[in-house]
Design an enzyme around this catalytic site. Structure first.
Site, PDB file in Angstrom:
ATOM      1  N   CYS A  51      36.626  37.323  49.808  1.00 32.15           N
ATOM      2  CA  CYS A  51      36.436  37.294  51.271  1.00 32.15           C
ATOM      3  C   CYS A  51      34.994  37.054  51.698  1.00 32.15           C
ATOM      4  O   CYS A  51      34.062  37.476  51.021  1.00 32.15           O
ATOM      5  CB  CYS A  51      36.860  38.614  51.881  1.00 32.15           C
ATOM      6  SG  CYS A  51      38.470  39.195  51.399  1.00 32.15           S
ATOM      7  N   ARG A  88      33.462  30.880  48.039  1.00 35.32           N
ATOM      8  CA  ARG A  88      33.824  32.177  47.457  1.00 35.32           C
ATOM      9  C   ARG A  88      35.324  32.278  47.176  1.00 35.32           C
ATOM     10  O   ARG A  88      35.752  33.153  46.431  1.00 35.32           O
ATOM     11  CB  ARG A  88      33.420  33.304  48.412  1.00 35.32           C
ATOM     12  CG  ARG A  88      31.934  33.382  48.646  1.00 35.32           C
ATOM     13  CD  ARG A  88      31.614  34.238  49.845  1.00 35.32           C
ATOM     14  NE  ARG A  88      31.861  35.645  49.618  1.00 35.32           N
ATOM     15  CZ  ARG A  88      30.974  36.503  49.131  1.00 35.32           C
ATOM     16  NH1 ARG A  88      29.775  36.096  48.823  1.00 35.32           N
ATOM     17  NH2 ARG A  88      31.274  37.771  48.964  1.00 35.32           N
ATOM     18  N   TRP A 112      40.651  36.614  51.207  1.00 32.60           N
ATOM     19  CA  TRP A 112      41.263  36.373  49.900  1.00 32.60           C
ATOM     20  C   TRP A 112      42.245  37.525  49.724  1.00 32.60           C
ATOM     21  O   TRP A 112      41.836  38.680  49.576  1.00 32.60           O
ATOM     22  CB  TRP A 112      40.173  36.388  48.830  1.00 32.60           C
ATOM     23  CG  TRP A 112      40.632  36.003  47.463  1.00 32.60           C
ATOM     24  CD1 TRP A 112      40.777  34.735  46.975  1.00 32.60           C
ATOM     25  CD2 TRP A 112      40.969  36.880  46.390  1.00 32.60           C
ATOM     26  NE1 TRP A 112      41.190  34.775  45.671  1.00 32.60           N
ATOM     27  CE2 TRP A 112      41.315  36.078  45.282  1.00 32.60           C
ATOM     28  CE3 TRP A 112      41.014  38.267  46.242  1.00 32.60           C
ATOM     29  CZ2 TRP A 112      41.705  36.621  44.054  1.00 32.60           C
ATOM     30  CZ3 TRP A 112      41.403  38.809  45.029  1.00 32.60           C
ATOM     31  CH2 TRP A 112      41.746  37.977  43.943  1.00 32.60           C
ATOM     32  N   ASN A 129      35.406  43.226  53.922  1.00 34.53           N
ATOM     33  CA  ASN A 129      35.548  42.813  52.522  1.00 34.53           C
ATOM     34  C   ASN A 129      35.662  44.081  51.696  1.00 34.53           C
ATOM     35  O   ASN A 129      34.960  45.052  51.968  1.00 34.53           O
ATOM     36  CB  ASN A 129      34.297  42.083  52.016  1.00 34.53           C
ATOM     37  CG  ASN A 129      34.158  40.708  52.616  1.00 34.53           C
ATOM     38  OD1 ASN A 129      35.003  40.280  53.381  1.00 34.53           O
ATOM     39  ND2 ASN A 129      33.079  40.046  52.265  1.00 34.53           N
ATOM     40  N   GLY A 130      36.466  44.035  50.655  1.00 31.80           N
ATOM     41  CA  GLY A 130      36.593  45.214  49.787  1.00 31.80           C
ATOM     42  C   GLY A 130      38.011  45.758  49.844  1.00 31.80           C
ATOM     43  O   GLY A 130      38.924  45.098  50.340  1.00 31.80           O
ATOM     44  N   GLU A 147      34.507  29.820  26.191  1.00 30.39           N
ATOM     45  CA  GLU A 147      34.052  29.368  27.505  1.00 30.39           C
ATOM     46  C   GLU A 147      34.712  28.032  27.881  1.00 30.39           C
ATOM     47  O   GLU A 147      35.138  27.839  29.019  1.00 30.39           O
ATOM     48  CB  GLU A 147      32.516  29.258  27.494  1.00 30.39           C
ATOM     49  CG  GLU A 147      31.869  28.685  28.738  1.00 30.39           C
ATOM     50  CD  GLU A 147      32.178  29.423  30.033  1.00 30.39           C
ATOM     51  OE1 GLU A 147      32.772  30.519  29.995  1.00 30.39           O
ATOM     52  OE2 GLU A 147      31.849  28.892  31.095  1.00 30.39           O
ATOM     53  N   LYS A 199      37.080  27.403  31.168  1.00 28.87           N
ATOM     54  CA  LYS A 199      36.825  26.356  32.173  1.00 28.87           C
ATOM     55  C   LYS A 199      38.092  25.536  32.414  1.00 28.87           C
ATOM     56  O   LYS A 199      38.447  25.245  33.540  1.00 28.87           O
ATOM     57  CB  LYS A 199      35.702  25.398  31.734  1.00 28.87           C
ATOM     58  CG  LYS A 199      34.295  25.903  31.755  1.00 28.87           C
ATOM     59  CD  LYS A 199      33.710  26.153  33.112  1.00 28.87           C
ATOM     60  CE  LYS A 199      34.026  27.527  33.604  1.00 28.87           C
ATOM     61  NZ  LYS A 199      33.167  28.607  33.296  1.00 28.87           N
ATOM     62  N   GLU A 257      40.800  27.508  34.332  1.00 29.34           N
ATOM     63  CA  GLU A 257      40.463  27.806  35.721  1.00 29.34           C
ATOM     64  C   GLU A 257      40.721  26.646  36.663  1.00 29.34           C
ATOM     65  O   GLU A 257      41.216  26.843  37.759  1.00 29.34           O
ATOM     66  CB  GLU A 257      38.961  28.112  35.827  1.00 29.34           C
ATOM     67  CG  GLU A 257      38.562  29.456  35.341  1.00 29.34           C
ATOM     68  CD  GLU A 257      37.072  29.665  35.552  1.00 29.34           C
ATOM     69  OE1 GLU A 257      36.279  28.960  34.912  1.00 29.34           O
ATOM     70  OE2 GLU A 257      36.706  30.508  36.374  1.00 29.34           O
ATOM     71  N   HIS A 290      45.619  32.610  11.052  1.00 37.05           N
ATOM     72  CA  HIS A 290      46.221  33.948  11.187  1.00 37.05           C
ATOM     73  C   HIS A 290      47.153  34.014  12.395  1.00 37.05           C
ATOM     74  O   HIS A 290      47.478  35.103  12.862  1.00 37.05           O
ATOM     75  CB  HIS A 290      45.119  35.001  11.306  1.00 37.05           C
ATOM     76  CG  HIS A 290      44.251  35.063  10.088  1.00 37.05           C
ATOM     77  ND1 HIS A 290      44.676  35.575   8.891  1.00 37.05           N
ATOM     78  CD2 HIS A 290      42.984  34.621   9.869  1.00 37.05           C
ATOM     79  CE1 HIS A 290      43.711  35.471   7.986  1.00 37.05           C
ATOM     80  NE2 HIS A 290      42.671  34.886   8.560  1.00 37.05           N
ATOM     81  N   LYS A 326      34.855  33.246  43.917  1.00 33.33           N
ATOM     82  CA  LYS A 326      33.556  33.051  43.277  1.00 33.33           C
ATOM     83  C   LYS A 326      32.873  34.375  42.997  1.00 33.33           C
ATOM     84  O   LYS A 326      32.201  34.550  42.000  1.00 33.33           O
ATOM     85  CB  LYS A 326      32.681  32.172  44.183  1.00 33.33           C
ATOM     86  CG  LYS A 326      31.319  31.825  43.600  1.00 33.33           C
ATOM     87  CD  LYS A 326      31.466  30.920  42.393  1.00 33.33           C
ATOM     88  CE  LYS A 326      30.156  30.654  41.693  1.00 33.33           C
ATOM     89  NZ  LYS A 326      30.382  30.188  40.319  1.00 33.33           N
TER      90      LYS A 326
HETATM   91  C1  F6R Z   1      34.282  31.552  35.343  1.00 29.69           C
HETATM   92  C2  F6R Z   1      33.758  32.440  36.333  1.00 29.69           C
HETATM   93  C3  F6R Z   1      34.095  33.880  36.259  1.00 29.69           C
HETATM   94  C4  F6R Z   1      32.816  34.706  36.418  1.00 29.69           C
HETATM   95  C5  F6R Z   1      33.142  36.195  36.485  1.00 29.69           C
HETATM   96  C6  F6R Z   1      31.885  37.041  36.562  1.00 29.69           C
HETATM   97  O1  F6R Z   1      33.962  30.225  35.594  1.00 29.69           O
HETATM   98  O2  F6R Z   1      33.042  32.019  37.196  1.00 29.69           O
HETATM   99  O3  F6R Z   1      34.744  34.182  35.074  1.00 29.69           O
HETATM  100  O4  F6R Z   1      31.976  34.424  35.335  1.00 29.69           O
HETATM  101  O5  F6R Z   1      33.937  36.445  37.605  1.00 29.69           O
HETATM  102  O6  F6R Z   1      31.144  36.727  37.683  1.00 29.69           O
HETATM  103  P1  F6R Z   1      29.618  37.093  37.793  1.00 29.69           P
HETATM  104  O7  F6R Z   1      28.887  36.342  36.749  1.00 29.69           O
HETATM  105  O8  F6R Z   1      29.235  36.679  39.176  1.00 29.69           O
HETATM  106  O9  F6R Z   1      29.495  38.575  37.583  1.00 29.69           O
END
Ligand code: F6R
Length: 621
Positions: free
Chosen positions: A2, A27, A75, A101-102, A494, A498, A501, A517, A616
């Site tokens: 949010c 976000r 959100w 928010n929250g 990683e 990506k 996501e 395994h 985000k």
């Molecule tokens: C992946 C991504 C998320 C963040 C995670 C932690 O692309 O963006 O997995 O890495 O939500 O977020 P931060 O780094 O802001 O604590």
């Protein structure tokens, strides 16, 4: 997650609010709304499901004038994305409206109590419970909004950033925060004030801001100094800071998506991240050195540490895994890497000499914040590796290093990852050098090579067209496997994250040797397998894993060191990256994986910068 925007002053609020919401779109959200008090004291609330542009367009024929207003992108947490559940929410009396928010964790209990008092609810949200609760104290205690907010927040368990307006008194806005960020921007001569979840919607108007701390409530009126109190209604000194955000970093700069721009920004970001920290003498390599003020200021404490715990989530957690390898290799200090969400509830063993490294791009991740608060209660030193300047984790840390890669807008983290790995490298090198665990030669040579990485990143980026072409072949896949060893194992995870996501293709990252395994059962002609097979001491073993895949008809895409003819003869496709030393490989090998995920998602026609369901900044647990 949010986003909140608020404005009070002399200008028409609506365009400022809509623009602010658009700047917070990155976000992640599913509905949007705005509440404005008109000059004749009407409270006009408009909401829509979907994009901020829907809200803007649907308001074109509505009355939106007024100089005080609040707005929100939601959100969904409690209740489906819909107009009914979107914010702002007004109290039953219509006297008060708020954006939030929250999560209000005890909202069910509070709701029952309010229903017993005659309150009726229109939405499924916890937020509506909060606005009714504020209304209850407002009606009961002489219509003093700031006091009512204070009373209500004392009853609440959970996390909040709120901005509240009062229909009959449009001369002020009340804001508060706990565990969810909120920034107040101060216009020239206090003539107007701006509110937002982060500074990006504010910097265009003012650089002077107050970051509210947990438990603070701000009562803000144009023409007056900001007033801040705590939950006991005691005044608090106002701490005004200057923000320094480069607005140009908030634009796509000609790229089709923020994610692509941020991938391409990485060489510059790395230079920004190392500036003033990494010193290279081209004439005499022996003079190479690293200066980290965070290390100098807490040297004794850091050198005393026998045990380091890294806490983080998602991509930052993957950077943490690389950090563990770097610190253990260069400093010979034991390091654990924990998901912050598990760590906080696992009754962890934390000694007061321990150092907790918190890694976070946003600096607002609720679980990481809670993990460091727990560590502080045990007396550990908290070292933040953060991008969000002035963010909650940065402020809560005892010391730390900003990664300085600039705002990251694409939901999928890219440049923050390489920034985090760079800072972890600087820290491991400096600490290892200080303790003597790292030889002088390895120290100066690694610094030398680190300074060459931005140029080598540029070389990797030149393969973008090739990656784009071959990614089109892979859009059919329902599953991907990413395999790597040593420093490339976290990179494999990683790369898989990506892809998941933004392309919604299921992918797993595994240590290559673990394949037999279990995951090998999945391998068939339909299954692309991405091997990270750069030259390092386990190179031959990775080739054996590749042969195992090949003999089961798996499709192999390999990321290899330049001029690797052997793997070219085995793999279906190869992407070459420049040679570098083992510890620095992730900074290069991750880039083709970022580009692969990006191009697969684009080829599937998906919304790369705002993938479904993702936020985000994950400010709720
Ligand atoms: C992946 C991504 C998320 C963040 C995670 C932690 O692309 O963006 O997995 O890495 O939500 O977020 P931060 O780094 O802001 O604590």
């Amino acid at each position: 997650m949010c986003g909140i925007v608020g404005y009070i002053g002399k200008k028409n609020a609506f365009p400022i609010l809509i623009k602010g919401l658009q700047q917070l779109e990155y976000r992640g959200y599913d509905s949007a709304g705005v509440a404005i008090i008109s000059d004749d004291n009407n409270l006009n609330i408009y909401k829509t499901k979907g994009k901020v542009s829907n809200l803007r367009d649907s308001c074109a024929t509505k009355y939106t004038d007024g100089v005080v207003g609040i707005a929100h992108t939601r959100w969904a947490t409690h209740g489906e994305p819909s107009e009914r559940n979107a914010h702002p929410h007004a109290s039953m009396s219509g006297d008060i409206a708020l954006v939030h928010n929250g999560i209000i964790e005890n909202y069910m209990l509070l709701k029952e109590q309010l229903i017993a008092k005659g309150y009726e609810f229109k939405s499924c949200t916890d937020t509506e419970v909060l606005v009714q609760l504020i209304d209850y104290y407002y009606q009961k205690n002489g219509h003093v909004l700031v006091k009512a907010v204070c009373r209500a927040l004392n009853d609440v368990i959970g996390a909040y950033a709120i901005v509240v307006l009062e229909k009959s008194n449009p001369g002020h806005l009340v804001a508060a925060r706990k565990s969810s960020p909120l920034v107040v921007g101060i216009g020239e001569n206090n003539a107007d004030y701006y509110f937002a979840s982060d500074a990006s919607p504010i910097v265009e108007y003012t650089k002077r801001v107050v970051y509210l701390d947990d438990g603070q409530i701000a009562n803000i009126s144009p023409g007056k100094e900001p007033e801040i109190i705590n939950l006991n209604e005691k005044s608090i000194e106002v701490d005004i800071k200057e923000v320094d955000i480069d607005i140009s970093k908030l634009s796509k700069d000609g790229f089709e998506h923020f994610m692509l721009k941020e991938i391409y920004d990485q060489p510059i970001c790395m230079n920004d991240c190392m500036r003033g920290r990494l010193f290279v003498d081209d004439n005499n390599i022996a003079n190479n050195h690293i200066v980290l003020s965070a290390l100098n200021n807490f040297k004794d404490r850091l050198l005393r540490a026998k045990h380091i715990i890294i806490v983080a989530c998602g991509t930052s957690w993957h950077a943490g895994l690389i950090g563990k390898m770097l610190i253990e290799k260069m400093c010979r200090i034991r390091v654990e890497v924990e998901y912050a969400s598990e760590f906080r509830y696992s009754n962890p063993v934390i000694e007061k000499d321990d150092v907790i490294i918190a890694i976070s791009q946003s600096g607002e991740t609720a679980d990481t914040l809670a993990a460091i608060q727990l560590a502080k209660e045990h007396g550990a030193l908290v070292f933040g590796i953060v991008n969000g300047v002035g963010s909650s984790i940065a402020r809560e840390s005892d010391t730390g290093i900003y990664i300085h890669v600039g705002p990251e807008i694409g939901v999928a983290s890219t440049k923050a990852f390489t920034g985090q790995v760079t800072v972890l490298l600087l820290l491991a090198l400096a600490l290892g050098h200080e303790t003597g665990a790292l030889s002088e030669q390895e120290y100066i040579e690694t610094i030398d090579e680190l300074s060459r990485i931005p140029a080598k990143m540029q070389e990797v980026l030149k393969q973008d067209n090739k990656i784009k072409r071959l990614s089109e072949r892979f859009t059919f896949a329902g599953n991907f496997l990413y395999l790597g060893r040593g420093f490339n194992y976290p990179v494999a995870m990683e790369g898989a994250l990506k892809l998941k996501e933004i392309s919604y293709i299921h992918a797993e990252g595994y240590p290559a040797a673990e394949m037999k395994h279990g995951p090998i059962a999945l391998v068939d002609a339909e299954m692309p397998i991405v091997f990270l097979a750069t030259h390092h001491k386990l190179y031959e073993k990775v080739i054996s894993n590749m042969q195992e895949v090949k003999s089961r008809n798996g499709k192999i895409l390999a990321i290899v060191s330049e001029s690797d003819e052997l793997i070219k003869s085995i793999a279906d496709e190869v992407i070459e990256i420049p040679h570098t030393i083992d510890a620095l490989v992730p900074l290069l090998s991750v880039i083709p994986l970022q580009l692969l995920a990006y191009h697969v998602a684009v080829a599937k026609g998906l919304n790369v910068d705002m993938p479904r369901n993702l936020a985000k900044s994950v400010t709720v647990e």
